[in-house]
Design a protein around this motif. Structure first.
Motif, PDB file in Angstrom:
ATOM      1  N   ARG A   1       0.851  -1.198   0.000  1.00  0.00           N
ATOM      2  CA  ARG A   1       0.000   0.000   0.000  1.00  0.00           C
ATOM      3  C   ARG A   1       0.885   1.246   0.000  1.00  0.00           C
ATOM      4  NH1 ARG A   1       0.492   2.416   4.845  1.00  0.00           N
ATOM      5  NH2 ARG A   1       0.818   1.164   6.714  1.00  0.00           N
ATOM      6  N   SER A   2       0.252   2.377  -0.181  1.00  0.00           N
ATOM      7  CA  SER A   2       0.967   3.646  -0.100  1.00  0.00           C
ATOM      8  C   SER A   2       1.131   4.056   1.359  1.00  0.00           C
ATOM      9  CB  SER A   2       0.215   4.735  -0.868  1.00  0.00           C
ATOM     10  OG  SER A   2      -1.068   4.923  -0.321  1.00  0.00           O
ATOM     11  N   LYS A   3       2.031   5.007   1.583  1.00  0.00           N
ATOM     12  CA  LYS A   3       2.178   5.575   2.925  1.00  0.00           C
ATOM     13  C   LYS A   3       0.899   6.320   3.282  1.00  0.00           C
ATOM     14  CE  LYS A   3       7.178   6.265   2.858  1.00  0.00           C
ATOM     15  NZ  LYS A   3       8.256   7.276   2.864  1.00  0.00           N
ATOM     16  N   ARG A   4       0.532   6.308   4.546  1.00  0.00           N
ATOM     17  CA  ARG A   4      -0.699   6.972   4.994  1.00  0.00           C
ATOM     18  C   ARG A   4      -0.664   8.481   4.733  1.00  0.00           C
ATOM     19  NH1 ARG A   4      -3.467   2.565   5.123  1.00  0.00           N
ATOM     20  NH2 ARG A   4      -3.112   1.175   6.863  1.00  0.00           N
ATOM     21  N   HIS A   5       0.491   9.117   4.920  1.00  0.00           N
ATOM     22  CA  HIS A   5       0.598  10.563   4.759  1.00  0.00           C
ATOM     23  C   HIS A   5       1.320  10.980   3.479  1.00  0.00           C
ATOM     24  CE1 HIS A   5      -1.185  11.316   8.624  1.00  0.00           C
ATOM     25  NE2 HIS A   5      -0.319  10.512   9.202  1.00  0.00           N
ATOM     26  N   ASN A   6       1.592  10.008   2.602  1.00  0.00           N
ATOM     27  CA  ASN A   6       2.214  10.320   1.321  1.00  0.00           C
ATOM     28  C   ASN A   6       1.781   9.269   0.301  1.00  0.00           C
ATOM     29  OD1 ASN A   6       3.769  10.936  -0.879  1.00  0.00           O
ATOM     30  ND2 ASN A   6       5.735  10.805   0.179  1.00  0.00           N
ATOM     31  N   PRO A   7       0.605   9.459  -0.304  1.00  0.00           N
ATOM     32  CA  PRO A   7       0.072   8.439  -1.212  1.00  0.00           C
ATOM     33  C   PRO A   7       0.896   8.216  -2.476  1.00  0.00           C
ATOM     34  CG  PRO A   7      -1.323  10.400  -1.212  1.00  0.00           C
ATOM     35  CD  PRO A   7      -0.289  10.588  -0.134  1.00  0.00           C
ATOM     36  N   ASN A   8       1.914   9.041  -2.724  1.00  0.00           N
ATOM     37  CA  ASN A   8       2.763   8.859  -3.897  1.00  0.00           C
ATOM     38  C   ASN A   8       3.900   7.871  -3.657  1.00  0.00           C
ATOM     39  OD1 ASN A   8       1.330  10.737  -5.500  1.00  0.00           O
ATOM     40  ND2 ASN A   8       2.350  12.396  -4.420  1.00  0.00           N
TER      41      ASN A   8
END
Length: 156
Positions: free
Chosen positions: A74-81
């Motif tokens: 998954r992506s990082k919670r505070h950095n979806p990029n």
């Protein structure tokens, strides 16, 4: 991480399956002492060593530890990029008692504090050292330097 290990799968907001050639590096449902985990082969074996050492010195803490997960593409919670390090199974979230400590929360379970030196000795970084809303006291991940040393950065 992508350069060292390849893309682990689709970058989504929730857990998605491990795909591609990276899948061959994953160990699944391995008993590491207090519970079973799935993750990068090196990380799973290192985690087992961390817990074996902790069992010798602080068995009451190890008996009470729970996991909120290790492998989750998954992506990082505070950095979806960006991918979370959970995407490669190189990070684990630990908690004690009935609930987790959320990312950005300035609280910490005593057990995580007691386990941190064991993780550090084996090349893991504790998320309590992250800054601002990224602080994550239940999160432990293999340090970048540990992964680079294991997977060939600087090798001819």
């Amino acid at each position: 991480m992508i350069r060292l290990l390849g893309a682990p799968g689709a970058k989504t907001s929730e857990c998605s399956p491990v795909t591609g050639s990276f899948k061959a590096k994953i160990l699944s449902s391995v008993d590491v002492g207090p519970f079973k985990v799935s993750g990068l082969n090196y990380a799973v074996n290192s985690l087992k060593t961390v817990f074996e050492e902790a069992e010798q010195q602080i068995p009451d803490v190890l008996a009470a530890v729970n996991s909120a997960g290790m492998l989750c593409v998954r992506s990082k919670r505070h950095n979806p990029n960006s991918f979370s390090n959970h995407s490669w199974g190189t990070a684990i979230d630990l908690y004690f008692g009935g609930g987790v400590v959320g990312q950005g929360d300035n609280h910490c379970h005593q057990g995580c504090l007691q386990l941190a030196p064991f993780f550090n000795r084996h090349g893991w970084y504790w998320g309590a050292g992250f800054s601002g809303r990224s602080v994550d006291s239940m999160h432990f991940e293999l340090a970048k330097e540990t992964i680079e040393a294991e997977f060939g950065v600087g090798r001819a």
